[in-house]
Write an enzyme that holds these catalytic residues in place. Structure first.
Site, PDB file in Angstrom:
ATOM      1  N   SER A 216      -8.574  51.853  -7.887  1.00  0.00           N
ATOM      2  CA  SER A 216      -8.277  52.443  -6.590  1.00  0.00           C
ATOM      3  C   SER A 216      -9.464  52.270  -5.660  1.00  0.00           C
ATOM      4  CB  SER A 216      -7.955  53.929  -6.773  1.00  0.00           C
ATOM      5  OG  SER A 216      -7.547  54.492  -5.553  1.00  0.00           O
ATOM      6  N   ASP A 217      -9.174  52.139  -4.384  1.00  0.00           N
ATOM      7  CA  ASP A 217     -10.231  52.047  -3.382  1.00  0.00           C
ATOM      8  C   ASP A 217      -9.692  52.593  -2.057  1.00  0.00           C
ATOM      9  OD1 ASP A 217     -13.053  50.768  -3.076  1.00  0.00           O
ATOM     10  OD2 ASP A 217     -11.987  50.252  -1.235  1.00  0.00           O
ATOM     11  N   THR A 218     -10.538  53.313  -1.341  1.00  0.00           N
ATOM     12  CA  THR A 218     -10.132  53.922  -0.075  1.00  0.00           C
ATOM     13  C   THR A 218     -11.073  53.474   1.027  1.00  0.00           C
ATOM     14  OG1 THR A 218      -9.288  55.868  -1.239  1.00  0.00           O
ATOM     15  CG2 THR A 218      -9.726  56.127   1.112  1.00  0.00           C
TER      16      THR A 218
END
Length: 189
Positions: A68-70
């Protein structure tokens, strides 16, 4: 039942994943997070999430790895984690009184199968005074967060409105992830 691995050291992602998965392991990725120059800003989170999940999956092929990456985007500019307090001030001043986009990309990897998706949420900030910005920076809360704020902590006082998935802004769109994980697991057999 396949083991689930979260390829992230984020305490926020760990807490959110606990809401939808009873048992999982955390193995943070050390993949070099280099992004190609020609990639569109809103494609970056899925690219990096896939990079992280594939990195951990190399040694855990039979397990389901979640990457995941934001990112925070304003005016087609990506606001990463601030380098220092001056950088945090620059970002918060840029976000003041405006709407911006928070995009989280997720990747599910198991064996040779990959499923990716992203979630976009719009966040609007109040008009912030310099003293509000400096007061918030002095909490050190912005220093490890994309866009220099955490909506789940002291940064919530900067937010005038949110349009979309709150948990996406925290760092993991759990409602979507739960559904995608169920479909992905079913497809694996």
């Amino acid at each position: 039942m396949k083991k689930i691995i979260l390829a992230s050291a984020s305490p926020r992602r760990k807490e959110l994943l606990k809401e939808i998965v009873d048992d999982f392991e955390i193995i943070p990725s050390n993949a070099e997070e280099t992004v190609p120059h020609n990639i569109a800003p809103l494609d970056i989170p899925v690219y990096l999430a896939t990079l992280k999940a594939k990195d951990i999956s190399k040694l855990h092929k039979a397990d389901i790895v979640i990457g995941s990456d934001t990112i925070v985007v304003v005016d087609d500019m990506v606001l990463n984690k601030p380098k220092d307090k001056d950088d945090a001030y620059r970002m918060l001043r840029m976000l003041s009184g405006r709407r911006h986009i928070v995009c989280t990309g997720c990747a599910l990897v198991c064996e040779d199968k990959i499923k990716t998706f992203s979630t976009i949420t719009e966040v609007e900030f109040f008009d912030l005074t310099d003293s509000e910005i400096y007061e918030y920076i002095d909490t050190n809360d912005p220093m490890d967060k994309a866009g220099a704020y955490g909506i789940q902590s002291q940064g919530k006082t900067l937010v005038k409105g949110i349009y979309g998935d709150y948990y996406n802004v925290v760092g993991l769109p759990v409602g979507t992830l739960k559904r995608e994980l169920a479909l992905f697991s079913k497809d694996l057999g």
